[in-house]
Design a protein around this motif. Structure first.
Motif, PDB file in Angstrom:
ATOM      1  N   SER A 175       0.835  -1.236  -0.024  1.00 59.72           N
ATOM      2  CA  SER A 175      -0.156   0.139   0.136  1.00 59.72           C
ATOM      3  C   SER A 175       0.977   1.361   0.206  1.00 59.72           C
ATOM      4  CB  SER A 175      -1.040  -0.076   1.050  1.00 59.72           C
ATOM      5  OG  SER A 175      -0.336   0.032   2.382  1.00 59.72           O
ATOM      6  N   LEU A 176       1.843   1.524   0.745  1.00 60.50           N
ATOM      7  CA  LEU A 176       2.513   2.775   1.132  1.00 60.50           C
ATOM      8  C   LEU A 176       3.390   2.828  -0.222  1.00 60.50           C
ATOM      9  CD1 LEU A 176       3.619   2.801   4.751  1.00 60.50           C
ATOM     10  CD2 LEU A 176       1.927   4.007   3.514  1.00 60.50           C
ATOM     11  N   SER A 177       3.980   1.884  -0.854  1.00 58.25           N
ATOM     12  CA  SER A 177       4.787   2.043  -2.304  1.00 58.25           C
ATOM     13  C   SER A 177       3.912   2.607  -3.317  1.00 58.25           C
ATOM     14  CB  SER A 177       5.093   0.525  -2.704  1.00 58.25           C
ATOM     15  OG  SER A 177       5.887  -0.003  -1.407  1.00 58.25           O
ATOM     16  N   PHE A 178       2.537   2.643  -3.244  1.00 56.02           N
ATOM     17  CA  PHE A 178       1.684   3.288  -4.167  1.00 56.02           C
ATOM     18  C   PHE A 178       1.987   4.897  -4.282  1.00 56.02           C
ATOM     19  CE2 PHE A 178      -0.634  -0.620  -4.504  1.00 56.02           C
ATOM     20  CZ  PHE A 178      -1.118  -0.623  -5.722  1.00 56.02           C
ATOM     21  N   ALA A 179       2.438   5.267  -3.024  1.00 62.12           N
ATOM     22  CA  ALA A 179       2.802   6.700  -3.075  1.00 62.12           C
ATOM     23  C   ALA A 179       3.742   7.043  -3.914  1.00 62.12           C
ATOM     24  CB  ALA A 179       3.175   7.060  -1.486  1.00 62.12           C
ATOM     25  N   TYR A 180       4.574   6.282  -4.642  1.00 65.07           N
ATOM     26  CA  TYR A 180       5.627   6.513  -5.456  1.00 65.07           C
ATOM     27  C   TYR A 180       5.321   6.026  -6.818  1.00 65.07           C
ATOM     28  CZ  TYR A 180       7.736   7.024  -1.030  1.00 65.07           C
ATOM     29  OH  TYR A 180       8.147   7.567   0.404  1.00 65.07           O
TER      30      TYR A 180
ATOM     31  N   ILE B 148       0.174  -0.123   9.656  1.00 66.50           N
ATOM     32  CA  ILE B 148      -0.379  -0.651   8.485  1.00 66.50           C
ATOM     33  C   ILE B 148      -1.150   0.343   7.573  1.00 66.50           C
ATOM     34  CG2 ILE B 148      -2.127  -2.412   7.531  1.00 66.50           C
ATOM     35  CD1 ILE B 148      -1.835  -3.965   9.986  1.00 66.50           C
ATOM     36  N   GLY B 149      -0.557   0.649   6.363  1.00 66.26           N
ATOM     37  CA  GLY B 149      -1.156   1.632   5.676  1.00 66.26           C
ATOM     38  C   GLY B 149      -2.471   1.153   4.743  1.00 66.26           C
ATOM     39  N   HIS B 150      -2.746   2.099   3.912  1.00 69.93           N
ATOM     40  CA  HIS B 150      -3.929   1.547   3.307  1.00 69.93           C
ATOM     41  C   HIS B 150      -4.139   2.193   1.840  1.00 69.93           C
ATOM     42  CE1 HIS B 150      -8.069  -0.078   2.774  1.00 69.93           C
ATOM     43  NE2 HIS B 150      -8.651   1.338   2.506  1.00 69.93           N
ATOM     44  N   VAL B 151      -4.891   1.726   0.743  1.00 64.81           N
ATOM     45  CA  VAL B 151      -4.673   2.569  -0.590  1.00 64.81           C
ATOM     46  C   VAL B 151      -6.272   2.001  -0.960  1.00 64.81           C
ATOM     47  CG1 VAL B 151      -3.922   0.254  -1.475  1.00 64.81           C
ATOM     48  CG2 VAL B 151      -3.775   2.483  -2.509  1.00 64.81           C
ATOM     49  N   GLY B 152      -6.701   3.103  -2.015  1.00 59.17           N
ATOM     50  CA  GLY B 152      -8.250   2.819  -2.335  1.00 59.17           C
ATOM     51  C   GLY B 152      -8.231   3.555  -4.019  1.00 59.17           C
ATOM     52  N   ILE B 153      -9.242   3.477  -4.680  1.00 60.29           N
ATOM     53  CA  ILE B 153      -9.489   3.922  -6.018  1.00 60.29           C
ATOM     54  C   ILE B 153     -10.605   5.035  -5.867  1.00 60.29           C
ATOM     55  CG2 ILE B 153      -9.879   3.586  -8.309  1.00 60.29           C
ATOM     56  CD1 ILE B 153      -8.692   0.899  -7.985  1.00 60.29           C
TER      57      ILE B 153
END
Length: 399
Positions: A330-335, A359-364
């Motif tokens: 998830s946190l790697s999506f920040a790059y 624990i990070g999080h990611v969504g669309i």
């Protein structure tokens, strides 16, 4: 060793394999290893059972052919018995007719002899001599009487010969009938014996099928336990990676102390960051595809949009469907992709959130202020939360 005993031994062997419990309180790796060992052991037992079942099936096939041959022989013998019985009936009828003819011929001959030798008629032997007009006539008359007598005797002998032949035929048919009956009894005994063996083989085969089914069910449970352990391992790895990423990122920015990745957009203060797409993929197509899976389960470390994914796995698999390969954490999506400011968000953009409990999080982003996400184990995949439901550290455009 009987089939039942051999099947029982196999059953006990399987039972021993089935009784290997997983350690309580073991680590995920230990649980996985134990599940793998139990699964391998059970699969070997299943293979052994299948091989033994194949042997039983081969014996069943062999005995089935043997029974089929016996039934064919029985049918042929029964047909011969039926034909013999019909022949015996016909011979008996022929014998009665021949006996009647012989009796009648004998009676008729006696009458003619009595008539010729005891009565003075034109056909009697003495009349033929006394009333002859000469030697030639007398000889002719005597010859006639002798021919009548000879003919009677020949006919009687012929009838008696016929009677004897039919009687001999009857005896031969009776002997044949006795032999055929004995042969049929032998086939009947063989049939009973083979059918008993087939019955035992079928029971053994059914027993193997039950054991195999039980073993396969247990193997499935071991496989499930192993998959659950793998999921736990991946979740633990994910948690550790998230912690490492969080420790490596620079601190700063506003919004409750949320971290901001290098090169990211400061959406809390900045604006107008709206990069052009780098691909031909539509963000709305991304959203439409992702929304198909709302309601499906959340699974730590999962990578299947149907059976279960976690947050990063959800975004990864959605974009992968359109040929866009992304990171898995998830946190790697920040790059990933290009930075976007909050006022320029478009459907399909990826929103990265700061870690909670490491624990990070990611969504669309789907538009109208909402996101589609693999939210949690309890909620599954949802599309009803606001885009800023947690502290945001980056908004990225991957298309």
């Amino acid at each position: 060793m009987s089939l039942k005993k051999r099947a029982m031994i196999s059953f006990l062997a399987v039972g021993l394999a089935f009784s290997m419990p997983l350690q309580v309180g073991a680590t995920a790796t230990q649980k996985k290893n134990e599940a793998q060992q139990n699964l391998d052991s059970t699969n070997r037992q299943i293979q052994n059972l299948k091989e033994e079942e194949e042997q039983v099936q081969a014996q069943l096939s062999e005995k089935g052919k043997e029974l089929s041959d016996i039934l064919v022989n029985q049918e042929m013998v029964q047909l011969d018995i039926t034909n013999t019985e019909e022949a015996m009936k016909q011979a008996q009828a022929d014998l009665e007719v021949a006996q009647q003819k012989a009796d009648k011929q004998y009676a008729d001959m006696k009458l003619r002899i009595q008539f010729m030798y005891e009565n003075s008629t034109s056909d009697s032997f003495w009349t033929a001599i006394l009333e002859s007009k000469g030697i030639a006539d007398m000889l002719n008359r005597i010859e006639y009487v002798q021919k009548v007598e000879e003919t009677d005797r020949q006919m009687l002998e012929a009838y008696e010969s016929t009677v004897k032949e039919i009687e001999e035929l009857n005896l031969a048919l009776e002997e044949q009938h006795t032999q055929l009956t004995a042969l049929k009894e032998t086939y009947d005994a063989q049939q009973a014996q083979v059918e008993a063996i087939i019955g035992e083989l079928e029971a053994t085969a059914a027993n193997y099928e039950e054991q195999i089914a039980s073993a396969q069910e247990l193997a499935s449970s071991y496989k499930k336990a192993m998959e659950e352990a793998e999921t736990q391992i991946k979740a633990e790895e994910e948690r550790r990676r998230q912690e490492q990423l969080a420790q490596q990122q620079p601190q700063g920015g506003s919004g409750g102390g949320a971290s901001k990745p290098t090169g990211g957009s400061d959406f809390t203060g900045g604006s107008g960051v709206n990069p052009s797409p780098a691909t031909n993929v539509s963000g709305q197509d991304i959203v439409n595809y992702a929304l198909q899976f709302v309601g499906n389960p959340y699974v730590w470390g999962g990578n299947n949009l149907e059976t279960g994914v976690d947050c990063s796995g959800f975004v990864n698999q959605v974009y992968k469907h359109f040929g866009i390969n992304t990171v898995r954490y998830s946190l790697s999506f920040a790059y990933e992709g290009q930075a976007v400011s909050a006022d320029c968000m478009q459907p399909g953009d990826v929103i990265v959130y700061s870690p909670k409990n490491g624990i990070g999080h990611v969504g669309i982003y789907i538009g109208n202020g909402c996101i589609v996400e693999a939210q949690s184990t309890a909620a599954g995949i949802t599309s009803n939360r606001a885009w800023n439901c947690r502290d945001v550290i980056a908004i990225r455009r991957l298309i």
